[in-house]
Design an enzyme around this catalytic site. Structure first.
Site, PDB file in Angstrom:
ATOM      1  N   HIS A  83       8.749  -2.937  -7.265  1.00 57.06           N
ATOM      2  CA  HIS A  83       9.695  -2.885  -6.150  1.00 57.06           C
ATOM      3  C   HIS A  83       9.371  -3.940  -5.095  1.00 57.06           C
ATOM      4  O   HIS A  83       8.227  -4.395  -4.964  1.00 57.06           O
ATOM      5  CB  HIS A  83       9.688  -1.497  -5.512  1.00 57.06           C
ATOM      6  CG  HIS A  83      10.270  -0.450  -6.399  1.00 57.06           C
ATOM      7  ND1 HIS A  83      10.395   0.852  -6.011  1.00 57.06           N
ATOM      8  CD2 HIS A  83      10.779  -0.515  -7.661  1.00 57.06           C
ATOM      9  CE1 HIS A  83      10.950   1.558  -6.995  1.00 57.06           C
ATOM     10  NE2 HIS A  83      11.185   0.746  -8.005  1.00 57.06           N
ATOM     11  N   GLU A  85       9.115  -3.818  -1.796  1.00 56.69           N
ATOM     12  CA  GLU A  85       8.118  -3.450  -0.790  1.00 56.69           C
ATOM     13  C   GLU A  85       6.707  -3.580  -1.360  1.00 56.69           C
ATOM     14  O   GLU A  85       5.806  -4.103  -0.698  1.00 56.69           O
ATOM     15  CB  GLU A  85       8.355  -2.008  -0.306  1.00 56.69           C
ATOM     16  CG  GLU A  85       9.712  -1.779   0.306  1.00 56.69           C
ATOM     17  CD  GLU A  85      10.813  -1.432  -0.707  1.00 56.69           C
ATOM     18  OE1 GLU A  85      11.909  -1.067  -0.263  1.00 56.69           O
ATOM     19  OE2 GLU A  85      10.589  -1.531  -1.932  1.00 56.69           O
ATOM     20  N   CYS A 111      11.192   3.853  -1.790  1.00 60.17           N
ATOM     21  CA  CYS A 111      10.991   5.018  -2.655  1.00 60.17           C
ATOM     22  C   CYS A 111       9.667   5.683  -2.275  1.00 60.17           C
ATOM     23  O   CYS A 111       8.879   5.140  -1.496  1.00 60.17           O
ATOM     24  CB  CYS A 111      10.987   4.599  -4.128  1.00 60.17           C
ATOM     25  SG  CYS A 111       9.482   3.733  -4.639  1.00 60.17           S
ATOM     26  N   CYS A 114       6.426   3.550  -3.096  1.00 60.25           N
ATOM     27  CA  CYS A 114       6.253   2.461  -2.129  1.00 60.25           C
ATOM     28  C   CYS A 114       5.871   3.022  -0.758  1.00 60.25           C
ATOM     29  O   CYS A 114       5.047   2.437  -0.050  1.00 60.25           O
ATOM     30  CB  CYS A 114       7.517   1.614  -2.028  1.00 60.25           C
ATOM     31  SG  CYS A 114       7.811   0.591  -3.499  1.00 60.25           S
TER      32      CYS A 114
END
Length: 167
Positions: A83, A85, A111, A114
């Site tokens: 992801h 992040e 999410c 993260c």
């Protein structure tokens, strides 16, 4: 002479430009980390270094089952990518700038995985441009540990249920 844009707009534009590098067409997301008014790291959704991307080899889909209000719900997720992040955090870890006390700007609310990383590296505030379909646990975690967060547009970003090319 044109007026200079404010920092918030600048960070938003940079984050959206970073998202254009994303290599999974299901979630074109980007993130930047800002400390003391300086962008110190950026990340976009993409496969680990040296591994083919979704746009090259297709999605690596996984089916997950969740209990939601006494019902079992099935969902499909592409697990090929890291992801945005997390990639921004990992880039800072790899190349050196400390990120404790920084702000994170992201295209959609992080999410839960993260969010846990965001907590552990000491990011102090999260600025999301849109909400994420599964953000409730992340919001609760941030609130519990004192991380400030905001969502610019409450529209929830939803992923395509069954993308075309799947490996």
């Amino acid at each position: 002479m044109d007026k200079r844009i404010n920092r918030g707009d600048y960070y938003r534009m940079v984050t959206l430009a970073v998202a254009l590098r994303a290599t999974c067409d299901r979630g074109k997301s980007g993130a930047i980390i800002v400390r003391d008014g300086r962008i110190i790291s950026a990340g976009y959704v993409g496969s680990p270094s040296g591994v083919p991307h979704c746009d090259e080899e297709g999605h690596e889909m996984e089916t997950r089952y969740e209990k939601v209000v006494e019902q079992i719900r099935e969902s499909r997720h592409c697990i090929r990518t890291v992801h945005a992040e997390m990639n921004a955090i990992l880039q800072a870890a790899r190349y050196g700038p400390p990120i404790e006390g920084s702000d994170l700007f992201c295209t959609m609310f992080p999410c839960y995985d993260c969010a846990k990383a965001i907590v552990n590296v000491g990011i102090r505030k999260v600025h999301a441009f849109n909400d994420y379909q599964k953000s409730e646990r992340s919001k609760a975690l941030f609130s519990r540990v004192g991380i400030l967060w905001s969502i610019e547009d409450p529209e929830v970003i939803r992923y395509e249920a069954d993308p075309g090319k799947i490996s």
